[in-house]
Design an enzyme around this catalytic site. Structure first.
Site, PDB file in Angstrom:
ATOM      1  N   ASP A 968       0.872  -1.119   0.036  1.00 15.07           N
ATOM      2  CA  ASP A 968      -0.323   0.169  -0.137  1.00 15.07           C
ATOM      3  C   ASP A 968       0.885   1.287   0.113  1.00 15.07           C
ATOM      4  O   ASP A 968       1.964   1.227   0.601  1.00 15.07           O
ATOM      5  CB  ASP A 968      -0.900   0.018   1.157  1.00 15.07           C
ATOM      6  N   LYS A1037      -6.912  10.007  10.920  1.00 18.21           N
ATOM      7  CA  LYS A1037      -6.354   9.442   9.659  1.00 18.21           C
ATOM      8  C   LYS A1037      -7.019   9.673   8.549  1.00 18.21           C
ATOM      9  O   LYS A1037      -6.311  10.067   7.520  1.00 18.21           O
ATOM     10  CB  LYS A1037      -6.209   7.872   9.982  1.00 18.21           C
ATOM     11  N   ASP A1195      -4.423   2.436  -4.883  1.00 18.63           N
ATOM     12  CA  ASP A1195      -3.177   2.763  -4.763  1.00 18.63           C
ATOM     13  C   ASP A1195      -2.727   1.519  -3.970  1.00 18.63           C
ATOM     14  O   ASP A1195      -1.555   1.560  -3.257  1.00 18.63           O
ATOM     15  CB  ASP A1195      -2.754   4.023  -3.885  1.00 18.63           C
TER      16      ASP A1195
END
Length: 1282
Positions: A968, A1037, A1195
């Protein structure tokens, strides 16, 4: 060109028909069409009177009602017939007798005939003459009542005409005879005869005028009860389509008629629009459809008639035009004897600069069966001709500079990851299943939650109800079509039915009813937007018409043959030397000479909407149920409910369609679930993408681009660019689509057990609805408060009552949302369980930014933690030396325990946790449940099972692993921003620079936020003091991750509020949650600005450009990705009422008002998404050339554990190659071109506006300055993707 009336004679009147027309009517043996002639000059013509009655078929009767120029062609007997027909005034008597005979026997209004041609409206296929006839009958009745004579005036007029004679000399025959004017003179004589009989009413005069206009040709008016509206004359041509879409709609009409076999009808409509066109016909394919239809039947007379009209309009012939002429010859038995005609056609092609060798590649409408006949005809004069071509399809090089390295041939010794992924016998079995699914359009599967069988009584009730629905819709459908044919349909839908008439006649009635019954099942599951469902139902009709057409004319058989050969190459032991797209196109060229099998026919959205709207109107009107009221009375209520609700985005009302709750309970069966075929994973590899609407499923086409709304602005925008600009993008999608998958049955069983027991609430598995508390309506408590004698002032009462209502609505909302999540999980698990032993594939498509997504929304590896844990690769690979280590590192990555630890430290931690790992694998629900402490618990459990199996193997390096190992990006959006700006500090924060330990940007921002909080707390800020010890990495986050994608302050507040809401009141009182989330969002944005100043500068530059393009240049933001894909932001303002009802061209869409706010806020994240999508595609192409399995969730890249090192290397290499391109400079140049184009289109601007345009140009030229970061060191960064 004359106007033709086609009437199929009824069997009842055959004998009378012969007696009436036995002298001057001949039957043509070749085309079976009755024609008028003075004598039989050709052996092919047989006098009708000589034909036995039993042998008379039911061909159309044709007679002229207009003027025609004499045709001088001695070699063409048919032309001679037409010349005699048009020039012979002595035939007027016969024509009028025929017309009268038709009327007397009900051919123009009764059900015993089918009059296909019409007069009097722009719309296609309208039966206006039948309306006129009905009006004439009413007028005739009134005339008879008022007349003093006993016999009708019409009969008198006919008798008077029969007694008169007309002599025609040779000079008159040679000249152009105007039958229209002659008939007008006759009408005057009829009026004179009527005057002798008695007084004529006003209505009969208007009737005669209407008749005159009917004979004249195509009238430009509307008729209402026999009267002509002057207003309607002015509105001619505006009833259905705009002139811009005239050719497109007429072509759709002709295509549907061709597919439905309605060639007489199509020909009639085309002649109408040709004789007196309301708009100019410019598309040659409109004529080509009719030409091809007649060519298949060998009707050269009709073909020549349409061809002559085509030449009259000076419409250039195309390959399809000449192919139709050749096909018509090929369908004759004596085609070998017509060599001179074939040579003439080929000579004409040469004169038009049309190369016969390119015919197979250029034709659009010739089917595989037709192509064989055309080749057979050409080989009569050129025996060596072949449509396949001598050369094979050469490799197509990419034109994008970034992809130059991929133009080199790959290594031939690379293994194929798909080899032996499925056996030949299993493939054949699955292929048959897949074809059945696609033909039926739906798949049924057993529920994993409801296992109790349906009661016999309920099943009988359901079957009886559906049978009633079917019977009601069947009768209603036929009744409405019959009413339309008589001109008595409701005017509100009459125009739509006129335009979609061939779409309603191309299938059998039962097939339309079946589609409507399926639609009821779809609506039964949940409510949908009415416009969306109407559009989808119309698409279902069009798709079924196309599928039947493809099957009948050999497309599907050829597609299956090419598909099987393609699979044989793709699943071969060696990796193919070419990409999947080129392999498919080469095979198509091998068999057809073209690069595709299935034609890419496009029908306008408003056509599909009108089809669905008509069918929905039938369901809404004729599907009723008896409902009992409270007073005991009953009433009929509609089965479908149309409810208006607010649309969130713009607040406008949007209509939703729902099924009546009582019917819904009966129709929905708990134990059996239904899935649309398009939402069900494929059991065989998908057809590779080789066009914008060519690829995906086997027997029908799909859209490459997922459009944001119904306007399909993105798809229309792409059609402005060369077709090969999407080749790299399609090749990447094909790599993702050919990756085979299996369901991880161990994980499926664990999740199903938790789901059935409603025991996974703490793990984000939603509970069933019946386990949640029901909302209690607070009216009784409110009444008690109002009637209580407690000394409570009004303000306190209002506050208490408000809290009660707030609690009630919250419980109700939570219950509804949880049930929605539960239903989604229920469908996902049922889907997975139905294919637990199968190899499956997911065809992929793109959104308008270039990001890839699987077709299937419910079950795919792009989902949440639960759904991702259910998948593993279908092809396994041994772990090798480092594979097991990568599995362990991946496990620790999922837990979130060691974000700043090195890979060696993570590996050591995994070895220490090995007992817990094995316990979790052996006893997932009975053991210590260590896996449930992870950030991603279910994926963690899946890795635990894989590691345990590998460890227990004698040689772990030989253990065959099917598990996808992830790598990742470290806040990938910020990685791209740091690379764009060459920001040294930002690059170090997101692991672009090599370090011994990974950097965690989220932890860095949390530390900075905590520093700001402490400073505010020392200054006495109460909320900062309350948050002490509560600011965690998980809290902010999501806000950090979405900051680069344009999240607003309000959005960030909601994200943080979701994280702190579960905190107990002892830690943070609930009344402070909102204030705390707003404060932390503000601190997070401040910290990000300090850490990523370069990213903020670039982001502001993007925002200002998008704002200027929207407000100053009045255009949406457009750019081209590094992969060469053109992108446009489809944020435009449009009235919601016009959705699906109007089909905009891209030019019209570009002129609509843009939504400047969405353009401004959307451009920064959309551009970054297009960049990260390009990076993923580059990596996929590199992995394919190396023969490695690859999948991605944006991604997050997936591959086998043994190949992680190789994937990391390719990933870094392509990131550097991507950002070594002048991305910002290219973007600036593209925007400057758009501004210059705007200036040319608007040369005279006001002073202030001109200044704004100049300021925008200056802004675009000021590309943000770059920092000192060296991109090449990314190649050495171990934790760039980890």
């Amino acid at each position: 060109m004359s106007q033709f009336l086609r009437v199929w004679t009824s069997r009842i009147y055959r004998q009378n028909f012969k007696k009436l027309l036995n002298q001057d009517v001949y039957n043509c043996r070749s085309c079976s069409i009755h024609r008028y002639s003075s004598e039989s000059e050709n052996d092919k013509l047989i006098r009708v009177v000589d034909i036995p009655v039993k042998e008379i078929k039911e061909p159309p009767v044709i007679f002229s009602r207009g003027k025609r120029k004499p045709v001088h062609d001695e070699n063409n007997p048919v032309a001679t017939q037409l010349q005699l027909l048009s020039a012979g005034l002595e035939k007027r008597k016969l024509q009028l007798n025929v017309e009268k005979w038709f009327k007397d026997h009900g051919f123009t209004s009764g059900h015993s005939s089918n009059v296909e041609f019409k007069s009097g409206n722009e719309s296609f296929g309208v039966k206006q003459r039948r309306k006129t006839t009905a009006v004439q009958k009413d007028a005739k009745k009134q005339t008879r009542k008022k007349s003093t004579k006993k016999h009708p005036a019409e009969n008198d007029s006919v008798e008077a005409f029969q007694n008169s004679t007309t002599e025609v000399d040779e000079e008159q025959i040679k000249s152009k005879i105007d039958l229209k004017e002659t008939y007008k003179k006759y009408l005057k004589r009829v009026e004179a005869e009527k005057g002798k009989v008695g007084s004529v009413s006003k209505k009969s005069k208007k009737q005669s005028a209407n008749e005159s206009e009917d004979i004249e040709g195509f009238t430009d008016r509307k008729q209402t009860h026999g009267k002509v509206s002057s207003k309607s004359k002015k509105e001619t041509g505006k009833s259905l389509t705009l002139p811009k879409h005239y050719n497109e709609d007429l072509l759709s009409y002709m295509r549907a008629s061709l597919m439905g076999g309605m060639m007489h009808h199509a020909h009639s409509v085309l002649m109408q629009h040709s004789v007196k066109p309301l708009h100019k016909i410019t598309d040659p394919h409109i004529f080509n459809c009719v030409l091809l239809g007649w060519a298949r039947k060998g009707k050269d007379v009709m073909l020549n008639e349409a061809l002559a009209q085509m030449k009259k309009f000076k419409i250039p012939e195309t390959y399809d035009t000449f192919a139709a002429e050749l096909l018509c010859i090929g369908n004759k038995r004596n085609y070998k004897e017509r060599e001179h005609e074939i040579r003439d056609i080929l000579q004409m092609m040469e004169e038009k600069n049309l190369d016969i060798k390119c015919m197979s590649q250029k034709i659009e409408y010739l089917t595989p069966k037709d192509a064989l006949n055309v080749i057979k005809v050409i080989q009569v004069v050129e025996p060596g001709y072949s449509h396949l071509g001598n050369e094979s399809l050469t490799a197509q090089h990419y034109s994008v500079p970034l992809l130059e390295d991929f133009n080199n041939p790959p290594n031939k010794d690379v293994p194929n990851p798909l080899y032996r992924i499925i056996s030949n016998s299993k493939f054949e079995e699955n292929l048959q299943k897949q074809l059945q699914f696609e033909e039926k359009g739906s798949v049924y599967m057993d529920s994993v939650y409801y296992t109790k069988p349906v009661g016999v009584k309920k099943e009988q009730t359901k079957n009886h109800l559906l049978e009633q629905f079917h019977r009601a819709l069947y009768g209603a459908f036929r009744f409405h079509l019959k009413k339309h044919s008589k001109g008595k349909l409701d005017p509100t839908i009459e125009k739509d039915v006129e335009q979609i008439w061939p779409f309603l006649k191309a299938l059998k009635t039962n097939e339309y009813i079946d589609l409507m019954m399926k639609e009821i099942e779809v609506v039964a599951e949940k409510g949908y937007s009415a416009g969306y469902r109407k559009h989808q139902l119309g698409l279902s009709v069009i798709n079924l018409i196309q599928r039947k057409y493809f099957k009948e004319f050999g497309y599907l058989e050829l597609q299956k043959m090419v598909y099987k050969e393609y699979i044989g190459i793709v699943l071969d032991e060696k990796n193919p030397s070419r990409c999947h797209r080129e392999i498919w196109q080469s095979l198509c060229r091998k068999y057809t000479g073209k690069t595709a099998i299935l034609p890419d026919y496009n029908f306008p959205d408003h056509i599909s909407y009108k089809i669905g709207n008509f069918l929905y109107s039938l369901m809404n009107t004729h599907l009723k149920m008896i409902s009992k009221k409270h007073d005991g009375s009953t009433s009929n209520v509609p089965v479908l409910n149309f409810v208006k609700q607010d649309e969130n985005r713009d607040g406008k009302l949007l209509t939703f369609v729902q099924l009546h709750p009582h019917i819904k309970k009966i129709c929905l069966t708990d134990t059996v679930m239904k899935s649309e075929q398009a939402f069900y994973p494929m059991l065989v590899p998908p057809v590779p993408w080789h066009g914008m609407q060519l690829g995906g499923f086997i027997t029908f086409n799909s859209d490459l681009i997922r459009c944001l709304d119904e306007n399909q602005m993105e798809l229309k925008y792409l059609k402005k660019f060369p077709k090969d600009c999407l080749n790299p993008v399609m090749d990447s999608l094909n790599i993702l689509g050919t990756c085979g998958w299996r369901i991880n049955t161990k994980m499926l069983d664990v999740v199903m057990e938790l789901f059935k027991k409603n025991a996974g609430v703490s793990l984000d598995i939603p509970p069933a609805k019946h386990t949640m508390p029901k909302p209690v309506f607070p009216s009784l408590k409110v009444k008690e408060i109002n009637e209580s004698e407690n000394k409570m002032d009004e303000d306190e009462k209002k506050k208490v009552k408000a809290e009660l209502w707030k609690k009630y609505y919250k419980v109700k909302k939570d219950r509804a949302e949880t049930h929605s999540l539960w239903s989604h999980m229920h469908r996902t698990l049922s889907l997975a369980n139905s294919i637990r032993d199968e190899v499956i594939w997911f065809p992929h498509s793109l959104d308008f930014r270039g990001r890839s997504y699987p077709f299937m929304p419910h079950l795919n590896y792009h989902g949440d933690d639960v759904r991702r844990s259910l998948f593993q690769f279908a092809n396994g690979k041994p772990l090798g030396e480092k594979g097991l280590d990568w599995l362990k590192i991946h496990l620790i990555n999922l837990t979130g325990f060691a974000k700043r630890s090195s890979n060696a430290e993570r590996l050591q931690l995994a070895n220490e946790l090995l007992p817990d790992i094995m316990d979790s694998a052996d006893y997932p629900l009975e053991g210590r449940r260590w896996w449930q402490t992870s950030d991603e618990p279910f994926q963690t459990l899946a890795v635990c099972m894989e590691i345990t199996d590998a460890v227990r193997c004698e040689d772990p390096s030989k253990f065959v692993s099917y598990f996808p190992t992830h790598q990742d990006g470290s806040c990938n959006g910020l990685q791209h921003y740091a690379a764009l700006g060459r920001d040294q500090a930002g690059a170090e924060s997101v692991n672009l620079s090599p370090f011994s330990h990974p950097q965690d940007v989220y932890s860095d921002v949390v530390e900075l936020v905590e520093k700001i909080r402490r400073k505010d707390a020392e200054a006495g800020l109460e909320i900062a003091q309350k948050l002490e010890g509560l600011v965690k990495r998980k809290t902010i986050k999501q806000t950090i991750m979405t900051s680069v994608y344009g999240v607003t302050m309000y959005g960030a507040k909601l994200q943080i509020l979701k994280q702190i809401s579960p905190l107990p009141d002892e830690a943070l009182p609930s009344e402070l949650h909102s204030l705390a989330s707003a404060y932390l969002a503000k601190c997070a944005f401040k910290a990000l600005e300090e850490m990523f100043s370069s990213a903020r500068t670039i982001q502001d530059w993007f925002t200002q450009i998008a704002r200027g393009m929207a407000k100053t240049c009045k255009m949406p933001t457009q750019w081209i990705t590094p992969m060469g894909m053109p992108i446009i932001q489809p944020y435009i303002k449009q009235d919601i009422q016009t959705k699906f009802k109007k089909d905009y061209s891209i030019e019209e869409l570009m002129k609509l008002k843009v939504e400047s706010r969405r353009q401004r806020n959307g451009f920064p994240p959309n551009y970054i998404h297009s960049i990260d999508a390009s990076h993923m595609m580059l990596t996929s192409l590199e992995m394919y050339r190396a023969g490695l399995t690859f999948a991605s969730v944006h991604d997050c890249y997936w591959t086998h554990a043994i190949d992680v090192d190789s994937m990391n290397k390719f990933c870094r290499k392509q990131f550097v190659a991507l950002h070594n391109q002048p991305l910002l400079e290219t973007l600036s140049a593209d925007f400057l071109n758009d501004i210059q184009k705007y200036k040319k289109e608007h040369p005279k601007l006001k002073k202030l506006h001109q200044q704004a345009v100049d300021d925008l140009s200056e802004l675009v030229c000021n590309v943000p300055k770059k920092g000192t970061f060296d991109l090449n060191i990314v190649l050495e960064s171990e934790y760039f993707f980890s």
